[in-house]
Design an enzyme around this catalytic site. Structure first.
Site, PDB file in Angstrom:
ATOM      1  N   ALA A   1      51.604  16.436  72.210  1.00 11.13           N
ATOM      2  CA  ALA A   1      50.373  16.885  71.770  1.00 11.13           C
ATOM      3  C   ALA A   1      50.640  17.824  70.419  1.00 11.13           C
ATOM      4  O   ALA A   1      49.590  17.601  69.448  1.00 11.13           O
ATOM      5  CB  ALA A   1      49.624  17.761  72.776  1.00 11.13           C
TER       6      ALA A   1
ATOM      7  N   HIS B   1      52.266  28.310  77.868  1.00 13.32           N
ATOM      8  CA  HIS B   1      52.589  27.178  76.859  1.00 13.32           C
ATOM      9  C   HIS B   1      51.161  26.276  76.815  1.00 13.32           C
ATOM     10  O   HIS B   1      51.098  26.031  75.666  1.00 13.32           O
ATOM     11  CB  HIS B   1      53.629  26.298  77.661  1.00 13.32           C
ATOM     12  CG  HIS B   1      54.196  25.149  77.156  1.00 13.32           C
ATOM     13  ND1 HIS B   1      54.887  25.578  75.652  1.00 13.32           N
ATOM     14  CD2 HIS B   1      53.964  23.876  76.863  1.00 13.32           C
ATOM     15  CE1 HIS B   1      55.160  24.290  75.413  1.00 13.32           C
ATOM     16  NE2 HIS B   1      54.558  23.332  75.990  1.00 13.32           N
TER      17      HIS B   1
ATOM     18  N   THR C   1      52.850  29.007  82.824  1.00 13.80           N
ATOM     19  CA  THR C   1      53.161  29.726  81.683  1.00 13.80           C
ATOM     20  C   THR C   1      52.007  29.457  80.726  1.00 13.80           C
ATOM     21  O   THR C   1      51.159  28.625  80.676  1.00 13.80           O
ATOM     22  CB  THR C   1      54.405  29.245  81.332  1.00 13.80           C
ATOM     23  OG1 THR C   1      54.196  27.880  80.565  1.00 13.80           O
ATOM     24  CG2 THR C   1      55.365  29.196  82.269  1.00 13.80           C
TER      25      THR C   1
ATOM     26  N   ARG D   1      38.722  13.083  83.490  1.00 11.46           N
ATOM     27  CA  ARG D   1      38.358  12.973  81.927  1.00 11.46           C
ATOM     28  C   ARG D   1      39.044  11.723  81.284  1.00 11.46           C
ATOM     29  O   ARG D   1      38.715  11.453  80.124  1.00 11.46           O
ATOM     30  CB  ARG D   1      38.545  14.326  81.497  1.00 11.46           C
ATOM     31  CG  ARG D   1      37.907  15.419  81.939  1.00 11.46           C
ATOM     32  CD  ARG D   1      37.931  16.656  81.365  1.00 11.46           C
ATOM     33  NE  ARG D   1      37.533  16.710  79.966  1.00 11.46           N
ATOM     34  CZ  ARG D   1      37.776  17.466  79.110  1.00 11.46           C
ATOM     35  NH1 ARG D   1      38.950  18.159  79.282  1.00 11.46           N
ATOM     36  NH2 ARG D   1      37.285  17.232  77.900  1.00 11.46           N
TER      37      ARG D   1
ATOM     38  N   PHE E   1      38.430  13.793  68.099  1.00 13.61           N
ATOM     39  CA  PHE E   1      39.577  14.520  68.859  1.00 13.61           C
ATOM     40  C   PHE E   1      39.334  14.044  70.394  1.00 13.61           C
ATOM     41  O   PHE E   1      38.312  14.336  70.966  1.00 13.61           O
ATOM     42  CB  PHE E   1      39.106  15.989  68.915  1.00 13.61           C
ATOM     43  CG  PHE E   1      39.981  17.075  69.547  1.00 13.61           C
ATOM     44  CD1 PHE E   1      41.222  17.628  69.103  1.00 13.61           C
ATOM     45  CD2 PHE E   1      39.291  17.561  70.674  1.00 13.61           C
ATOM     46  CE1 PHE E   1      42.066  18.465  69.752  1.00 13.61           C
ATOM     47  CE2 PHE E   1      40.481  18.477  71.491  1.00 13.61           C
ATOM     48  CZ  PHE E   1      41.758  18.940  71.019  1.00 13.61           C
TER      49      PHE E   1
ATOM     50  N   VAL F   1      46.920  17.574  77.589  1.00 11.85           N
ATOM     51  CA  VAL F   1      47.551  18.801  77.848  1.00 11.85           C
ATOM     52  C   VAL F   1      46.887  19.688  79.406  1.00 11.85           C
ATOM     53  O   VAL F   1      45.833  19.839  79.258  1.00 11.85           O
ATOM     54  CB  VAL F   1      47.455  19.846  76.615  1.00 11.85           C
ATOM     55  CG1 VAL F   1      48.115  21.101  77.100  1.00 11.85           C
ATOM     56  CG2 VAL F   1      47.672  19.517  75.491  1.00 11.85           C
ATOM     57  N   ILE F   2      47.846  19.598  80.106  1.00 11.74           N
ATOM     58  CA  ILE F   2      47.679  20.229  81.357  1.00 11.74           C
ATOM     59  C   ILE F   2      48.273  21.796  81.604  1.00 11.74           C
ATOM     60  O   ILE F   2      49.264  21.948  81.550  1.00 11.74           O
ATOM     61  CB  ILE F   2      47.911  19.205  82.621  1.00 11.74           C
ATOM     62  CG1 ILE F   2      47.292  18.136  82.245  1.00 11.74           C
ATOM     63  CG2 ILE F   2      47.505  19.981  84.138  1.00 11.74           C
ATOM     64  CD1 ILE F   2      47.987  16.955  83.466  1.00 11.74           C
TER      65      ILE F   2
ATOM     66  N   GLU G   1      52.710  17.132  68.084  1.00 14.10           N
ATOM     67  CA  GLU G   1      53.153  16.272  67.181  1.00 14.10           C
ATOM     68  C   GLU G   1      51.745  15.514  66.526  1.00 14.10           C
ATOM     69  O   GLU G   1      51.857  14.891  65.604  1.00 14.10           O
ATOM     70  CB  GLU G   1      54.014  15.227  67.501  1.00 14.10           C
ATOM     71  CG  GLU G   1      55.472  15.865  67.556  1.00 14.10           C
ATOM     72  CD  GLU G   1      55.649  16.525  68.846  1.00 14.10           C
ATOM     73  OE1 GLU G   1      56.435  17.585  68.796  1.00 14.10           O
ATOM     74  OE2 GLU G   1      55.060  16.383  69.999  1.00 14.10           O
TER      75      GLU G   1
END
Length: 175
Positions: free
Chosen positions: A61, A93, A91, A132, A118, A86-87, A63
């Site tokens: 993601a 991150h 952390t 999703r 997006f 992105v899960i 990039e």
């Protein structure tokens, strides 16, 4: 008192004359491949042919912004679709990756003056992400494709396609 009736301009969902780049992350490939399938289904359903589409794969993601920007600035595409997943983990991150991807993609669209849809799913759990990405219900890739088509056509319909740049350069292959 009279009621104002301004001109309302909307984009349509006709992709038959649009060139679209899809930038997709390979990270979480099981899910991003579903987003890509959804986007392709949406584009095909709106009349796009495979010769009008180009898929650009990136590692993750983070990039997405650079490649969406370069595709948008190339002048070869009327719209770009950014797809990723992105899960949240254990952390911080997640916040960095999701936030930077979203910010970078929005910035790329504004600086290039090209619609970049997006289609990055951000989720707390794999189950939420799965839902999703179309494995159980709706597909954010499909939705992003429709948004990209509508925005590209809105800019043309409102005669904004070349705002800030030469019109021929903005959509060189659209008559």
């Amino acid at each position: 008192m009279s009621e104002l009736k301004p001109k309302i301009v909307r984009g349509n969902l006709d992709a038959s004359r649009l060139r679209v780049a899809i930038v997709v992350s390979r990270w979480n490939d099981l899910l991003t491949s579903q987003l890509l399938r959804g986007a392709l289904r949406g584009l095909e359903g709106c009349g796009a042919g495979e010769d009008q589409l180009e898929v650009l794969e990136v590692p993750g993601a983070l990039e997405l912004p650079l490649v969406t920007l370069r595709a948008a600035e190339s002048g070869r595409f009327d719209a770009v679709i950014a797809l990723g997943v992105v899960i949240r983990g254990e952390t911080p991150h997640f916040e960095f990756v999701a936030g930077q991807a979203a910010s970078g993609i929005a910035s790329a669209s504004l600086s290039s003056r090209t619609p970049i849809a997006f289609g990055v799913v951000t989720a707390d759990t794999v189950e939420q992400a799965t839902n999703r990405c179309g494995l159980k219900s709706g597909n954010k890739g499909y939705e992003a494709a429709l948004a990209a088509i509508e925005m590209a056509n809105l800019l043309k319909a409102a005669d904004l396609a070349g705002a800030g740049q030469q019109k021929e350069k903005a959509f060189p292959h659209v008559v």
